[in-house]
Design a protein around this motif. Structure first.
Motif, PDB file in Angstrom:
ATOM      1  N   PHE A   1       1.082  16.941   0.148  1.00 11.41           N
ATOM      2  CA  PHE A   1       0.798  16.634   1.384  1.00 11.41           C
ATOM      3  C   PHE A   1       0.409  14.996   1.300  1.00 11.41           C
ATOM      4  CE2 PHE A   1       0.080  20.240   4.378  1.00 11.41           C
ATOM      5  CZ  PHE A   1       1.358  20.778   4.030  1.00 11.41           C
ATOM      6  N   CYS A   2       0.574  14.148   0.314  1.00 11.88           N
ATOM      7  CA  CYS A   2       0.637  12.824   0.658  1.00 11.88           C
ATOM      8  C   CYS A   2       1.839  12.363   0.797  1.00 11.88           C
ATOM      9  CB  CYS A   2      -0.095  12.431  -0.824  1.00 11.88           C
ATOM     10  SG  CYS A   2       0.125  10.317  -0.832  1.00 11.88           S
ATOM     11  N   THR A   3       2.185  11.700   1.935  1.00 14.13           N
ATOM     12  CA  THR A   3       3.388  11.377   2.402  1.00 14.13           C
ATOM     13  C   THR A   3       3.827   9.906   1.998  1.00 14.13           C
ATOM     14  OG1 THR A   3       2.800  10.413   4.495  1.00 14.13           O
ATOM     15  CG2 THR A   3       3.216  12.643   4.819  1.00 14.13           C
ATOM     16  N   GLY A   4       2.761   9.337   1.352  1.00 14.61           N
ATOM     17  CA  GLY A   4       3.151   8.027   0.644  1.00 14.61           C
ATOM     18  C   GLY A   4       3.062   6.931   1.653  1.00 14.61           C
ATOM     19  N   CYS A   5       2.517   7.024   3.054  1.00 18.19           N
ATOM     20  CA  CYS A   5       2.430   6.086   4.015  1.00 18.19           C
ATOM     21  C   CYS A   5       1.529   4.911   3.779  1.00 18.19           C
ATOM     22  CB  CYS A   5       2.321   6.956   5.494  1.00 18.19           C
ATOM     23  SG  CYS A   5       0.681   7.280   5.516  1.00 18.19           S
ATOM     24  N   GLY A   6       0.566   5.358   2.912  1.00 22.28           N
ATOM     25  CA  GLY A   6      -0.645   4.305   2.525  1.00 22.28           C
ATOM     26  C   GLY A   6      -1.392   3.927   3.598  1.00 22.28           C
TER      27      GLY A   6
ATOM     28  N   ASN B   1      -8.743  10.506   9.187  1.00 18.31           N
ATOM     29  CA  ASN B   1      -8.497  10.651  10.598  1.00 18.31           C
ATOM     30  C   ASN B   1      -6.926   9.753  10.748  1.00 18.31           C
ATOM     31  OD1 ASN B   1     -10.296  11.755  11.876  1.00 18.31           O
ATOM     32  ND2 ASN B   1     -11.833   9.998  11.512  1.00 18.31           N
ATOM     33  N   VAL B   2      -6.476   8.985   9.975  1.00 24.87           N
ATOM     34  CA  VAL B   2      -4.985   8.259   9.958  1.00 24.87           C
ATOM     35  C   VAL B   2      -3.932   9.126   9.256  1.00 24.87           C
ATOM     36  CG1 VAL B   2      -6.321   6.134  10.253  1.00 24.87           C
ATOM     37  CG2 VAL B   2      -5.448   6.728   8.013  1.00 24.87           C
ATOM     38  N   CYS B   3      -4.511  10.026   8.311  1.00 20.02           N
ATOM     39  CA  CYS B   3      -3.616  10.800   7.747  1.00 20.02           C
ATOM     40  C   CYS B   3      -2.432  11.694   8.418  1.00 20.02           C
ATOM     41  CB  CYS B   3      -4.373  11.652   6.592  1.00 20.02           C
ATOM     42  SG  CYS B   3      -3.108  12.653   5.572  1.00 20.02           S
ATOM     43  N   PRO B   4      -1.237  11.448   7.889  1.00 21.97           N
ATOM     44  CA  PRO B   4      -0.355  12.138   8.868  1.00 21.97           C
ATOM     45  C   PRO B   4      -0.274  13.678   8.544  1.00 21.97           C
ATOM     46  CG  PRO B   4       0.811  10.817   7.267  1.00 21.97           C
ATOM     47  CD  PRO B   4      -0.534  10.384   7.181  1.00 21.97           C
ATOM     48  N   SER B   5      -0.905  14.080   7.381  1.00 21.24           N
ATOM     49  CA  SER B   5      -0.771  15.636   7.045  1.00 21.24           C
ATOM     50  C   SER B   5      -2.267  16.176   7.136  1.00 21.24           C
ATOM     51  CB  SER B   5      -0.393  15.731   5.716  1.00 21.24           C
ATOM     52  OG  SER B   5      -1.295  15.429   4.682  1.00 21.24           O
ATOM     53  N   CYS B   6      -3.121  15.524   7.521  1.00 20.70           N
ATOM     54  CA  CYS B   6      -4.420  16.163   7.532  1.00 20.70           C
ATOM     55  C   CYS B   6      -4.653  16.905   8.864  1.00 20.70           C
ATOM     56  CB  CYS B   6      -5.741  15.201   7.779  1.00 20.70           C
ATOM     57  SG  CYS B   6      -6.167  14.669   6.156  1.00 20.70           S
ATOM     58  N   TYR B   7      -5.133  18.089   8.893  1.00 22.97           N
ATOM     59  CA  TYR B   7      -4.900  19.126  10.243  1.00 22.97           C
ATOM     60  C   TYR B   7      -6.379  19.719  10.607  1.00 22.97           C
ATOM     61  CZ  TYR B   7      -4.012  22.402   6.583  1.00 22.97           C
ATOM     62  OH  TYR B   7      -4.186  23.193   5.408  1.00 22.97           O
ATOM     63  N   CYS B   8      -7.302  19.446  10.215  1.00 23.14           N
ATOM     64  CA  CYS B   8      -8.325  20.227  10.344  1.00 23.14           C
ATOM     65  C   CYS B   8      -9.161  19.736  11.450  1.00 23.14           C
ATOM     66  CB  CYS B   8      -9.460  19.493   9.255  1.00 23.14           C
ATOM     67  SG  CYS B   8      -9.382  20.391   7.693  1.00 23.14           S
ATOM     68  N   PHE B   9      -9.658  20.879  12.087  1.00 21.54           N
ATOM     69  CA  PHE B   9      -9.935  20.656  13.782  1.00 21.54           C
ATOM     70  C   PHE B   9     -11.291  21.396  13.819  1.00 21.54           C
ATOM     71  CE2 PHE B   9      -6.669  24.023  13.872  1.00 21.54           C
ATOM     72  CZ  PHE B   9      -7.268  25.128  14.366  1.00 21.54           C
ATOM     73  N   ASP B  10     -12.123  20.845  14.594  1.00 24.71           N
ATOM     74  CA  ASP B  10     -13.095  21.742  15.209  1.00 24.71           C
ATOM     75  C   ASP B  10     -13.011  22.376  16.470  1.00 24.71           C
ATOM     76  OD1 ASP B  10     -16.002  22.604  15.021  1.00 24.71           O
ATOM     77  OD2 ASP B  10     -16.757  20.666  15.479  1.00 24.71           O
ATOM     78  N   ILE B  11     -13.904  23.367  16.810  1.00 29.05           N
ATOM     79  CA  ILE B  11     -13.439  24.032  18.191  1.00 29.05           C
ATOM     80  C   ILE B  11     -14.828  24.029  18.907  1.00 29.05           C
ATOM     81  CG2 ILE B  11     -12.973  26.329  19.450  1.00 29.05           C
ATOM     82  CD1 ILE B  11     -10.813  26.858  17.498  1.00 29.05           C
ATOM     83  N   LEU B  12     -14.671  23.508  20.046  1.00 30.26           N
ATOM     84  CA  LEU B  12     -15.843  23.307  20.878  1.00 30.26           C
ATOM     85  C   LEU B  12     -15.763  24.024  22.244  1.00 30.26           C
ATOM     86  CD1 LEU B  12     -15.652  19.559  20.193  1.00 30.26           C
ATOM     87  CD2 LEU B  12     -17.762  20.699  19.405  1.00 30.26           C
ATOM     88  N   ASP B  13     -16.887  24.530  22.764  1.00 32.80           N
ATOM     89  CA  ASP B  13     -16.792  24.972  24.149  1.00 32.80           C
ATOM     90  C   ASP B  13     -17.659  24.231  25.255  1.00 32.80           C
ATOM     91  OD1 ASP B  13     -15.788  27.301  23.211  1.00 32.80           O
ATOM     92  OD2 ASP B  13     -17.400  28.524  23.299  1.00 32.80           O
ATOM     93  N   ASN B  14     -16.975  23.953  26.311  1.00 30.95           N
ATOM     94  CA  ASN B  14     -17.667  23.274  27.330  1.00 30.95           C
ATOM     95  C   ASN B  14     -17.892  23.912  28.543  1.00 30.95           C
ATOM     96  OD1 ASN B  14     -18.393  20.868  28.967  1.00 30.95           O
ATOM     97  ND2 ASN B  14     -16.201  20.957  29.772  1.00 30.95           N
ATOM     98  N   MET B  15     -19.081  24.212  28.934  1.00 32.20           N
ATOM     99  CA  MET B  15     -19.491  24.863  29.778  1.00 32.20           C
ATOM    100  C   MET B  15     -19.610  23.908  31.151  1.00 32.20           C
ATOM    101  SD  MET B  15     -20.193  28.031  30.635  1.00 32.20           S
ATOM    102  CE  MET B  15     -21.294  29.263  29.627  1.00 32.20           C
ATOM    103  N   ASN B  16     -19.131  24.525  32.430  1.00 31.11           N
ATOM    104  CA  ASN B  16     -19.473  23.593  33.639  1.00 31.11           C
ATOM    105  C   ASN B  16     -20.567  23.826  34.202  1.00 31.11           C
ATOM    106  OD1 ASN B  16     -16.621  22.468  33.405  1.00 31.11           O
ATOM    107  ND2 ASN B  16     -15.634  24.420  34.477  1.00 31.11           N
TER     108      ASN B  16
ATOM    109  N   TYR C   1       0.856  -1.268  -0.001  1.00 31.69           N
ATOM    110  CA  TYR C   1       0.075   0.001  -0.240  1.00 31.69           C
ATOM    111  C   TYR C   1       0.806   1.411   0.015  1.00 31.69           C
ATOM    112  CZ  TYR C   1      -3.567  -3.463   1.407  1.00 31.69           C
ATOM    113  OH  TYR C   1      -4.608  -4.486   1.375  1.00 31.69           O
ATOM    114  N   ALA C   2       2.188   0.976   0.444  1.00 28.11           N
ATOM    115  CA  ALA C   2       2.975   2.215   0.561  1.00 28.11           C
ATOM    116  C   ALA C   2       3.274   2.934  -1.005  1.00 28.11           C
ATOM    117  CB  ALA C   2       4.271   2.202   1.321  1.00 28.11           C
ATOM    118  N   SER C   3       3.370   4.228  -0.778  1.00 24.43           N
ATOM    119  CA  SER C   3       3.550   4.638  -2.218  1.00 24.43           C
ATOM    120  C   SER C   3       4.721   6.072  -2.060  1.00 24.43           C
ATOM    121  CB  SER C   3       2.332   5.248  -2.860  1.00 24.43           C
ATOM    122  OG  SER C   3       1.565   6.375  -1.976  1.00 24.43           O
TER     123      SER C   3
END
Lengths: 343, 248
Positions: free
Chosen positions: A314-319, A243-258, A137-139
């Motif tokens: 941004f593909c690192t070829g990890c597969g 979710n397993v990609c080494p170069s994906c960096y998207c994130f969501d921001i969430l507030d947590n109220m006590n 699978y590696a490239s």
């Protein structure tokens, strides 16, 4: 350039000595040909021969969930939070080193991501060379990541009786000094290293029907391709690929109220363009409604958009995306299908 | 401002989800600072017909149930469907696979003629529901999240993506790699892959994602040589009443 030698018989002592002083993580076998980076106390726990871990070492640079701010409404107080851990990461393959280089570029771009940049400096990176392909699978060759290209403090290459270690930074040098298990490399070792690299140049060939430089051009003409319609039928949007990609960096921001409804925190967590609600906006409109459009976006985020912005794939070829895909969508097959279509 | 009054009601269920609330321990004190619990038969004897927030456990399976839930809806400002039986019909929905008269006789034998029953429905299939707390049993961190939203008067969106997303972030070895069938790829997340973290498979107790990929999922079954009726049976254990949503 400084090379030192660690005898294989001393590898366990090296990790054990290091782990007595610092937190050390390395690739550990989880069964069913799965591996993950985990804390280790001795070298025996580490799998020197391993295929890319379930999650890349990205999780130490950009944790799955991370607190950014703590607040107290009653005091009108908002305080930035910086959570980090000093960690030595042993055994990062060249594909994952490339992944970290991608993240470094993104998070150094304006606006700088202070949390990432501070945390990154607390991590010591020890690379580990793949002398042969990890699996089908590696490239890594076609994206030019099969040979070391910086981005580490130390870099290990396995030789017949020893590891030859490239010392790349002062921090790496200090670590070598501290453990007192390394000797200077001799000519025979450097010759053996040259032999490994020579063999690798024979083994590692472009894994797809197109070369390094033509890849981005392929994607210039791929937007309306039928290939995405095929992926639309096959993808189940489980999000594993991103979710397993080494170069994906998207994130969501969430507030947590006590429960006092005054204090709380703001945190960020990994998000994925493959998730159904990712591109959905307040009116209910979804800008990437079909799974095919979301898959296309993922590929363009690896082979086109970052080339325009950061001049690198941004593909690192990890597969990993292929290995983990529930629908067995293969990165190599997708690229080949695009090549065939454009013939 | 007076505290909102909360009442718990149970329909066809095991009351295990209410037990999750009773088991909260210290956090319960924080919750009690913010709400008045006026009806909760699992933990107290008092009852009240006046309430603002109705927390409904269980599915709707009789004509009596239907009337009762409509009355509750008319009185409550906010209705929360609580647990798999209330949110998706849950395991009570399995009876929808059979002819009602036949299954009644199978279960109750001679007593069947005294039993009156309807096909199982989730609460939202009978009355309007404002908040959904999925899972069997409900997942404590999610209960807290939803309660905060209810008190703050803001909506709560159940994550509409696969359990696989949270499972990957937890770095579990995929059940399919182990040769075991798991319903994670079609089931809504939000439980932090609770079962898989503990070595179990996903049973689909949170309900299916709203836009499941039918073709893609069939491919996966074919590749793993899993017969369709086998996986349908597995899905139907919790999700049979979903068909009533599809008919709408």
């Amino acid at each position: 350039m400084q090379y030192v030698i660690l005898k294989k018989v001393n590898f366990d002592d090296f990790i054990t000595a290091l782990a007595a002083q610092e937190k050390v993580v390395g690739p550990v076998a989880r069964g069913y040909d799965n591996f993950s980076f985990q804390e280790v106390k001795s070298g025996k726990e580490i799998s020197i021969k391993y295929i890319p871990t379930i999650l890349p070492p990205k999780k130490y640079f950009m944790p799955q969930r991370e607190k950014l701010i703590e607040f107290d409404k009653s005091q009108n107080k908002f305080e930035a939070v910086l959570e980090y851990d000093k960690v030595v990461i042993f055994g990062i393959h060249t594909c994952d080193l490339a992944g970290i280089q991608c993240l470094n570029m993104v998070f150094s771009d304006k606006p700088k991501d202070i949390n990432y940049l501070v945390r990154k400096n607390k991590l010591l990176i020890i690379g580990l060379e793949c002398n042969v392909y990890c699996d089908q699978y590696a490239s890594c060759k076609v994206v030019d990541n099969h040979l070391p290209n910086g981005g580490y403090d130390l870099f290990f290459t396995e030789l017949p009786d020893s590891f030859i270690v490239h010392v790349n930074t002062l921090r790496g040098d200090e670590l070598i000094e501290k453990t007192r298990l390394f000797n200077p490399a001799e000519k025979i070792h450097l010759d053996q290293l040259e032999e490994v690299r020579k063999k690798k140049r024979e083994i590692f060939k472009d894994e797809v029907k197109i070369g390094h430089h033509e890849l981005s051009k392929l994607f210039d003409r791929a937007y309306d391709s039928k290939v995405w319609e095929d992926l639309d039928k096959r993808c189940v949007a489980c999000g594993n690929c991103t979710n397993v990609c080494p170069s994906c960096y998207c994130f969501d921001i969430l507030d947590n109220m006590n429960f006092d409804f005054n204090t709380g925190d703001r945190s960020r967590g990994w998000d994925s363009c493959q998730n159904e609600p990712f591109a959905k906006v307040a009116t209910g409109e979804n800008f990437r409604k079909t799974r095919g459009a979301r898959q296309r976006h993922r590929y363009f985020r690896k082979f086109k958009y970052p080339v325009e912005r950061y001049s690198r794939y941004f593909c690192t070829g990890c597969g990993r995306c292929t290995r983990t895909c529930m629908a067995k969508i293969s990165l190599k097959e997708t690229i080949n299908a695009l090549v065939d279509e454009q013939k | 401002m007076s505290k909102p009054k909360v009442a718990f009601f149970d329909f066809a269920c095991c009351e295990g989800c209410q037990l999750q609330m009773a088991n909260f321990g210290e956090v319960l004190l924080d919750i009690l600072n913010l709400v008045d619990i006026v009806t909760f038969r699992e933990v107290m004897s008092e009852k009240s017909e006046i309430y603002d927030i109705a927390i409904i456990e269980g599915s709707i399976t009789t004509a009596h149930d239907t009337e009762r839930i409509k009355n509750i809806r008319a009185k409550a400002k906010v209705v929360i469907a609580y647990g798999s039986c209330a949110t998706i019909g849950g395991i009570n929905g399995m009876k929808n696979k059979f002819d009602l008269e036949e299954i009644k006789k199978y279960v109750y034998r001679d007593g069947a003629k005294q039993i009156e029953t309807l096909p199982t429905r989730a609460v939202h299939q009978v009355v309007k529901v404002d908040y959904f707390i999925n899972c069997c049993p409900v997942y404590p961190p999610e209960i807290l999240k939803v309660l905060k939203c209810v008190i703050a008067g803001i909506p709560y969106a159940v994550p509409d993506y696969a359990v696989c997303v949270e499972c990957k972030l937890n770095e579990n070895v995929c059940m399919y790699d182990k040769g075991i069938t798991c319903l994670g790829p079609v089931t809504k997340a939000g439980c932090n892959s609770w079962c898989i973290n503990n070595g179990n498979i996903c049973y689909g107790c949170r309900g299916m994602v709203t836009n499941p990929a039918k073709n893609g999922q069939l491919d996966i079954l074919a590749r793993h040589k899993i017969p369709l009726d086998w996986i349908t049976n597995k899905l139907d254990m919790y999700n049979k009443p979903r068909e009533l949503d599809e008919q709408k």
